[in-house]
Write an enzyme that holds these catalytic residues in place. Structure first.
Site, PDB file in Angstrom:
ATOM      1  CD1 TRP A 112      -2.704   1.806   0.326  1.00  0.00           C
ATOM      2  CD2 TRP A 112      -1.244   2.520   2.031  1.00  0.00           C
ATOM      3  NE1 TRP A 112      -3.094   2.975   0.595  1.00  0.00           N
ATOM      4  CE2 TRP A 112      -2.217   3.413   1.521  1.00  0.00           C
ATOM      5  CE3 TRP A 112      -0.481   2.652   3.145  1.00  0.00           C
ATOM      6  CZ2 TRP A 112      -2.343   4.750   2.270  1.00  0.00           C
ATOM      7  CZ3 TRP A 112      -0.275   4.047   3.452  1.00  0.00           C
ATOM      8  CH2 TRP A 112      -1.417   5.113   3.213  1.00  0.00           C
ATOM      9  CD  GLU A 120      -4.628  -1.786   2.039  1.00  0.00           C
ATOM     10  OE1 GLU A 120      -3.566  -2.000   2.327  1.00  0.00           O
ATOM     11  OE2 GLU A 120      -5.513  -1.207   2.567  1.00  0.00           O
ATOM     12  CE  LYS A 170      -6.740   5.539   2.692  1.00  0.00           C
ATOM     13  NZ  LYS A 170      -5.577   5.967   3.793  1.00  0.00           N
ATOM     14  CG  ASP A 194      -8.951  -1.066   4.306  1.00  0.00           C
ATOM     15  OD1 ASP A 194      -9.732  -0.869   4.690  1.00  0.00           O
ATOM     16  OD2 ASP A 194      -7.617  -0.948   4.747  1.00  0.00           O
ATOM     17  CG  HIS A 203      -9.114   1.664   1.861  1.00  0.00           C
ATOM     18  ND1 HIS A 203      -7.867   1.322   1.412  1.00  0.00           N
ATOM     19  CD2 HIS A 203      -8.797   2.219   3.067  1.00  0.00           C
ATOM     20  CE1 HIS A 203      -6.807   1.524   2.217  1.00  0.00           C
ATOM     21  NE2 HIS A 203      -7.250   2.094   3.265  1.00  0.00           N
ATOM     22  CG  HIS A 230      -5.996  -4.574   4.837  1.00  0.00           C
ATOM     23  ND1 HIS A 230      -5.177  -3.509   4.784  1.00  0.00           N
ATOM     24  CD2 HIS A 230      -5.388  -5.689   5.179  1.00  0.00           C
ATOM     25  CE1 HIS A 230      -4.080  -4.053   4.740  1.00  0.00           C
ATOM     26  NE2 HIS A 230      -3.878  -5.189   5.263  1.00  0.00           N
ATOM     27  CG  ASP A 266     -10.560   6.807  10.961  1.00  0.00           C
ATOM     28  OD1 ASP A 266      -9.556   7.128  10.491  1.00  0.00           O
ATOM     29  OD2 ASP A 266     -11.266   5.825  11.432  1.00  0.00           O
ATOM     30  CG  ASP A 310      -7.710   3.062   9.219  1.00  0.00           C
ATOM     31  OD1 ASP A 310      -7.540   2.013   8.748  1.00  0.00           O
ATOM     32  OD2 ASP A 310      -7.254   4.007   8.813  1.00  0.00           O
ATOM     33  CG  ASP A 313      -5.561  -1.483   7.728  1.00  0.00           C
ATOM     34  OD1 ASP A 313      -5.127  -0.983   8.544  1.00  0.00           O
ATOM     35  OD2 ASP A 313      -5.609  -0.998   6.689  1.00  0.00           O
TER      36      ASP A 313
HETATM   37  C1  RNT Z   1      -4.010   2.630   4.433  1.00  0.00           C
HETATM   38  C2  RNT Z   1      -3.918   1.185   4.303  1.00  0.00           C
HETATM   39  C3  RNT Z   1      -2.834   0.317   4.815  1.00  0.00           C
HETATM   40  C4  RNT Z   1      -2.536   0.742   6.346  1.00  0.00           C
HETATM   41  C5  RNT Z   1      -1.454  -0.197   6.840  1.00  0.00           C
HETATM   42  C6  RNT Z   1      -0.848   0.400   8.348  1.00  0.00           C
HETATM   43  O1  RNT Z   1      -4.894   3.293   4.154  1.00  0.00           O
HETATM   44  O2  RNT Z   1      -5.262   0.623   4.684  1.00  0.00           O
HETATM   45  O3  RNT Z   1      -3.051  -0.784   4.760  1.00  0.00           O
HETATM   46  O4  RNT Z   1      -3.646   0.970   6.954  1.00  0.00           O
HETATM   47  O5  RNT Z   1      -0.547  -0.598   5.872  1.00  0.00           O
HETATM   48 ZN    ZN Z   2      -5.450  -1.305   4.498  1.00  0.00          ZN
END
Ligand code: RNT
Ligand code: ZN
Length: 423
Positions: A189, A230, A232, A263, A266, A290, A298, A300, A330
């Protein structure tokens, strides 16, 4: 440890009988759940700091908020914390490291110099626990990523630096896979993107193709190592353009036979990640999930048992994707006890998969096949509250991990005995 309610045995027998009435074999579901491994992210344990001690700020659009005491400050502390987590979740799981979590012996080792020797302790530790390791190059928190560009940087020398980092990380990933006898997924990523409207959307993406091809040049046996990429949608500071978008990486992964990392944080909030799985799987060797929880901007937050997660679990189970999808967590939350943050996420993913495994899928398929859409909707609604929670408790009991909130008492004790000693 607090034991589960004394009626669990009876409740489980009744639940099993109830499921049998709907043609569901609870023991078969349990044996499938036993094969599910979740890759636990190192970065929840120390707020994505790693062990380089360069003082570089996180950057890359990643922001960890909160100042809950007790973050792991050393590899030893992190390992101890993860062992605690593993004792509180049923099943055999994996651990995902980032390159910045190497053990550099107090020396400065730049990203283009990381190597297997810095991860030997991690491999011995994982071997001792009988778990696999996954890996991530760290393309952020570095002076050469401050511009917001790494593998797409217009300066060939900066790109070269990051290509070398990526190459070395794959060597480390293969070292994990060989050493532990289970293929490591190394997930790329990069944060590259623009805050404001770019004129040249094409250049960075063309450079990214070339950089990735250079990173992935060396081939590894699939029994040892897999690559994933990955995408986003946007990040803090890259609101207008992200070079590694979903469309970009879906094409890249399909063409170059890489895993695609999806993810869950994302995508647009109303986009269904569950729907993407069957759309991308025909084109890819596999997917890395993820699992995260996006809220507003956000991506995460700690994973909880929510509709989006349950929808994904249904897709994995109904279409028999569990063998081709790697599950990883993640998120990073520094506002609550970090051990609890991990435990909640792992348990939520396992619960979602268990609930999906206990679905009367043949009956639903029959209704759908016969065009009985009323029946399909009615049954989907009724099965939501079948007694899968009792099966979960029984699963925890069989694996000798605390069920319900008994695990929280363990975490509180650990906080008092261990975490509170960390200044
Ligand atoms: C960031 C990605 C990535 C990170 C990690 C820490 O937007 O999701 O996977 O969260 O590598
Ligand atoms: Zn991620």
């Amino acid at each position: 440890m607090v034991r589960p309610g004394k009626n669990l045995g009876k409740a489980f027998a009744l639940a099993k009988a109830r499921y049998a009435e709907s043609g569901i074999d609870v023991e078969a579901a349990i044996s499938i759940l036993e094969t599910v491994s979740i890759s636990i992210q190192c970065w929840q344990g120390d707020d994505v700091r790693g062990f380089e001690n360069t003082g570089a700020s996180l950057g890359g659009g990643l922001a960890v908020l909160g100042s809950y005491p007790g973050r792991a400050r050393t590899p030893e502390e992190l390992r101890r914390d993860v062992e605690k987590v593993l004792s509180l979740v049923p099943g055999v799981h994996r651990f995902a490291l980032h390159a910045a979590y190497g053990e550099f012996g107090g020396r400065f080792v730049d990203r283009d110099a990381v190597s297997t020797e810095h991860f030997e302790n991690w491999v011995s530790w994982a071997r001792g626990l009988g778990i696999g390791l996954d890996f991530n190059p760290t393309f952020f928190a570095h002076r050469l990523s401050e511009s917001g560009f790494t593998l797409t940087h217009p300066d060939r020398a900066v790109r070269g630096f990051w290509i070398e980092h990526g190459r070395r990380c794959r060597e480390i990933g293969a070292f994990f896979g060989r050493g532990l006898g289970t293929a490591c997924v190394t997930n790329v990523w990069i944060p590259d993107g623009w805050k404001d409207t770019p004129v040249d959307r094409r250049g960075p993406r063309e450079r990214l193709v070339d950089s990735l091809d250079a990173v992935f040049k060396r081939r590894f046996s699939e029994s040892v190592h897999w690559d994933s990429v990955e995408p986003k949608l946007f990040g803090l500071g890259s609101e207008s353009y992200v070079a590694g978008s979903h469309d970009f990486y879906l094409g890249y992964a399909a063409k170059r036979r890489k895993m695609l990392c999806l993810d869950t944080g994302h995508y647009h909030p109303t986009e269904s990640l569950a729907d993407k799985l069957s759309a991308v799987m025909p084109w890819l060797p596999g997917v890395l999930l993820h699992v995260s929880r996006g809220i507003r901007w956000d991506s995460d937050h700690v994973v909880t048992l929510q509709d989006g997660l349950v929808d994904i679990a249904h897709e994995l189970v109904r279409h028999d994707y569990l063998g081709r999808v790697r599950l990883g967590l993640d998120y990073f939350d520094a506002s609550i006890n970090r051990i609890a943050a991990w435990v909640i996420g792992v348990r939520a993913v396992l619960k979602a998969i268990l609930a999906a495994l206990l679905e009367p899928t043949p009956e639903l398929r029959r209704l759908e096949g016969e065009g009985d859409l009323t029946g399909r909707l009615a049954l989907l609604e009724e099965i939501k509250h079948l007694p899968w929670g009792i099966v979960w408790e029984q699963y925890c009991e069989r694996h000798e991990v605390p069920s319900d909130l008994a695990w929280l008492q363990e975490v509180r004790r650990y906080e008092k005995d261990v975490l509170s000693g960390r200044a």
